[in-house]
Each structure stands twice: as C-alpha cells, then as structure tokens.
Design a protein around this motif. Structure first.
Motif, PDB file in Angstrom:
ATOM      1  N   SER A 101     -13.068  -8.169  -0.879  1.00  0.00           N
ATOM      2  CA  SER A 101     -11.739  -8.563  -1.353  1.00  0.00           C
ATOM      3  C   SER A 101     -11.833  -9.603  -2.463  1.00  0.00           C
ATOM      4  O   SER A 101     -11.032  -9.588  -3.407  1.00  0.00           O
ATOM      5  N   VAL A 140      -8.169  -2.738   1.304  1.00  0.00           N
ATOM      6  CA  VAL A 140      -8.079  -1.880   2.479  1.00  0.00           C
ATOM      7  C   VAL A 140      -9.203  -2.163   3.476  1.00  0.00           C
ATOM      8  O   VAL A 140      -8.938  -2.308   4.685  1.00  0.00           O
ATOM      9  N   GLY A 173      -3.899   1.495  -7.940  1.00  0.00           N
ATOM     10  CA  GLY A 173      -4.127   1.868  -6.548  1.00  0.00           C
ATOM     11  C   GLY A 173      -5.598   1.850  -6.177  1.00  0.00           C
ATOM     12  O   GLY A 173      -5.953   1.467  -5.057  1.00  0.00           O
ATOM     13  N   GLY A 174      -6.462   2.262  -7.113  1.00  0.00           N
ATOM     14  CA  GLY A 174      -7.897   2.260  -6.837  1.00  0.00           C
ATOM     15  C   GLY A 174      -8.444   0.860  -6.615  1.00  0.00           C
ATOM     16  O   GLY A 174      -9.185   0.618  -5.655  1.00  0.00           O
ATOM     17  N   VAL A 228       1.121   4.188  -3.012  1.00  0.00           N
ATOM     18  CA  VAL A 228       0.938   5.614  -2.731  1.00  0.00           C
ATOM     19  C   VAL A 228       2.162   6.397  -3.188  1.00  0.00           C
ATOM     20  O   VAL A 228       2.034   7.471  -3.806  1.00  0.00           O
ATOM     21  N   PHE A 233      -6.732  -1.763  -5.758  1.00  0.00           N
ATOM     22  CA  PHE A 233      -6.097  -2.280  -4.543  1.00  0.00           C
ATOM     23  C   PHE A 233      -6.816  -1.769  -3.290  1.00  0.00           C
ATOM     24  O   PHE A 233      -7.139  -2.552  -2.383  1.00  0.00           O
ATOM     25  N   CYS A 234      -7.069  -0.457  -3.245  1.00  0.00           N
ATOM     26  CA  CYS A 234      -7.684   0.129  -2.048  1.00  0.00           C
ATOM     27  C   CYS A 234      -9.130  -0.324  -1.880  1.00  0.00           C
ATOM     28  O   CYS A 234      -9.563  -0.633  -0.755  1.00  0.00           O
ATOM     29  N   VAL A 235      -9.886  -0.372  -2.969  1.00  0.00           N
ATOM     30  CA  VAL A 235     -11.289  -0.776  -2.881  1.00  0.00           C
ATOM     31  C   VAL A 235     -11.412  -2.213  -2.371  1.00  0.00           C
ATOM     32  O   VAL A 235     -12.264  -2.519  -1.534  1.00  0.00           O
ATOM     33  N   ASN A 238     -12.220  -8.632  -6.133  1.00  0.00           N
ATOM     34  CA  ASN A 238     -11.008  -8.327  -6.875  1.00  0.00           C
ATOM     35  C   ASN A 238     -10.919  -9.123  -8.180  1.00  0.00           C
ATOM     36  O   ASN A 238     -10.375  -8.642  -9.182  1.00  0.00           O
ATOM     37  N   LEU A 279       0.832  -1.201   0.000  1.00  0.00           N
ATOM     38  CA  LEU A 279       0.000   0.000   0.000  1.00  0.00           C
ATOM     39  C   LEU A 279       0.869   1.254   0.000  1.00  0.00           C
ATOM     40  O   LEU A 279       0.616   2.202  -0.771  1.00  0.00           O
TER      41      LEU A 279
END
Length: 322
Positions: free
Chosen positions: A280, A249, A241-242, A204, A244-246, A283, A200
């Motif tokens: 998750s 996280v 990143g989007g 970033v 991954f975070c959705v 994904n 993560l």
C-alpha cells in the motif's frame, strides 16, 4: 512473548523487530523513489499553477500529491521502528507515525475516487453535476476530506497518549492502547473499510460503464472522434483502478482477518499484514503513473526535461512544448 501470565493474555509479539532487515531495505528504496517522484510532481503542481488550478480533477491530483509527499516524510519513522533501536521510537511511531500513515492512505483512497468520478461525470453527465466539476467545489471537497479524517486521527492520538500503560518491547501497536482507544481503533478501521469498499465499487462501476459505452459507440461509428475520446477515458479508468487495486486491495483483504485474529499471535498473519502495508505504501511510487496518463501538461514537462538533457535549438524546443 513474556513469561508473565497476565501479560501473555494481552501482549502479542510474534517476532523480534530486529528480524526485519528486508522490510527496512525495501522501505528505504521506496522512500528514496517516492521522494524523487513526488518532489517533481509537487514542483509541477505549484510552479504551473495557471494550468493546474483550472480543472477540478487537477485539484484532486494536487491533494493526492500532497498526501503522497506527507507519507514519504513519515516513512523514516516507520523504518526506525522496524530497526527496533529504542522502545520510545516504537511508542512515538504507534502514536503519531501510524496515525499519519492511515490519514494519508484513506485520504488518497477517497481522492482517487474523486478523480475517477470527476472524469466520469465530465464525459457522461456534464449537465447534472456542473457545480461538482468546478474548481471551488473541488477545493471544498478536498478540504472536507482532510478534515473528515484528521478529526478522528486527533482523537486517536489523544486516547493513545492518555493511556497509562508503559511502552512494552513489542513489534505491534495494539498493546499501547487502553480500553477506549481499542474500541475507537476498531470503529475507525471498520469505517475505513466501508469507505474502501465504496470507492472500489465506484471505480468498478465507472470502468464498466465506460467500457459499455465504448462498445456501443464503436458498433455505430467505428473510429469516430467520440469513440477515441471514450477509449482514452476507459484507459484512464483502467489506470486508476489498476493502481487502486494493486496497492489497496491486498491490504484490506488481510487487515480484516488480522484485526479479528490478532490475539492468536500468528507469525504468518503478521508477515502478511506487514507485506500488504508495504504494498500500500508503494502507492507513492505508482501515483505518478496516473499523472502521466491523465495530464498532458505533466507529460509535456517530462518531454521538456528530456529536451534539456539533449542539445537542441530553441525553435525546436518551442514547437515541441506547444
């Protein structure tokens, strides 16, 4: 919860498995969508080998597709466990199904980090990491990653099978773990959480560095080809990143307090954990979005499918594929 006092101290069963029809329905939809999307991406990777084996980040994408497809194959076992048809199914899921789930989740997390790092180094540090961007290096790193996660998963399965506890009627897998298995389970999750934080943080950093470079270039030469290239790179980092975070996280925000407070048998915490696990798993449906943005050959195949679905002459099709 059981009426036996000694069992009450170890068995946390906040709800009945038969009370999860919503999860069964949504997982079934995710399974069908994931199978369709990942079957197509697998076909693309293995039928267009001359293209897909020429770039390091394509090797990572191929392994990401394999991880997603394996997770798809494991979803029916999770659906059967939610249905609560038999305790043997639950025990089999906790021993093998959950292990496969975590293997593919954290393999996917690292592979997404590799893809982002490869794209970043290709633009910003091509001379410093020339070997890391080669196809042999990507294959070696991918193989090491699978082995790195497969080894502790095998140990966990052996420890779970070695337990002397009978399979209790429970929605959780914790009660099937013996003392050594519980300790190893905690160590695995702590290590996996550290890996998640590192990836993560890397994503970033990559996005921030790319955005900052875009601003610097645009201030000097607005509309230059270099600026357009950086804009595409920033867009790709944002997509990675989007996704991954959705997907990951929320799960890790809930998983840590769930492990710490799992002895309190909280219904709210249980449903939060199950909901973030479902997010998750989603994904496997969002990863094809990464292929659409990062891989022009994948987009070409989608365009080709559209051309086959509409009547066109052969010369028009040839010009569009080029």
């Amino acid at each position: 919860m059981t009426s036996n006092g000694s069992t009450n101290q170890t068995l946390c069963d906040p709800i009945s498995r038969s009370s999860l029809p919503g999860f069964i329905f949504i997982y079934s939809l995710v399974f069908l969508a994931g199978m369709i999307l990942n079957s197509f991406t697998l076909w693309f990777h293995f039928c267009r080998a001359e293209i897909n084996n020429s770039k390091s980040w394509m090797i990572y994408l191929k392994n990401l597709t394999i991880a997603d497809f394996l997770l798809c194959l494991g979803l029916p076992l999770r659906i059967a466990d939610y249905a609560g048809s038999h305790d043997t199914v639950h025990q089999f899921y906790c021993t093998f199904g959950a292990a496969i789930f975590y293997l593919n989740m954290y393999t996917s997390i690292l592979l997404m980090g590799y893809i982002a790092a490869s794209r970043y180094m290709r633009i910003f540090q091509p001379s410093r990491a020339s070997f890391l961007m080669t196809v042999p290096a990507a294959r070696l790193i991918s193989a090491i990653t699978w082995g790195f996660f497969l080894l502790p998963i095998i140990v966990y399965i052996i420890l779970t099978l070695d337990t002397s506890k009978p399979p209790p009627a429970s929605t959780t897998c914790d009660v099937l773990l013996s003392g050594p298995a519980k300790l190893f389970y905690t160590v695995i999750h702590a290590s996996a959480f550290v890996i998640f934080l590192l990836v993560l943080g890397s994503l970033v950093f990559f996005y921030y560095s790319t955005s900052r470079r875009v601003q610097q270039v645009q201030q000097r030469r607005l509309g230059s080809s270099n600026s357009n290239k950086l804009l595409k790179s920033r867009r790709n980092m944002l997509v990675l990143g989007g996704v991954f975070c959705v997907c990951f996280v929320p799960y890790h925000l809930v998983r840590l307090p769930y492990i710490v407070l799992r002895g309190q048998c909280s219904v709210v915490l249980y449903y939060l954990k199950e909901a973030t696990v479902l997010i998750s798993v989603f994904n496997i449906c969002l990863d094809p979005l990464i292929y659409v943005f990062l891989c022009k050959d994948f987009r070409a195949q989608l365009n080709l499918l559209q051309m086959f679905s509409t009547p066109k002459d052969s010369s028009s099709i040839s010009s569009e594929v080029m």
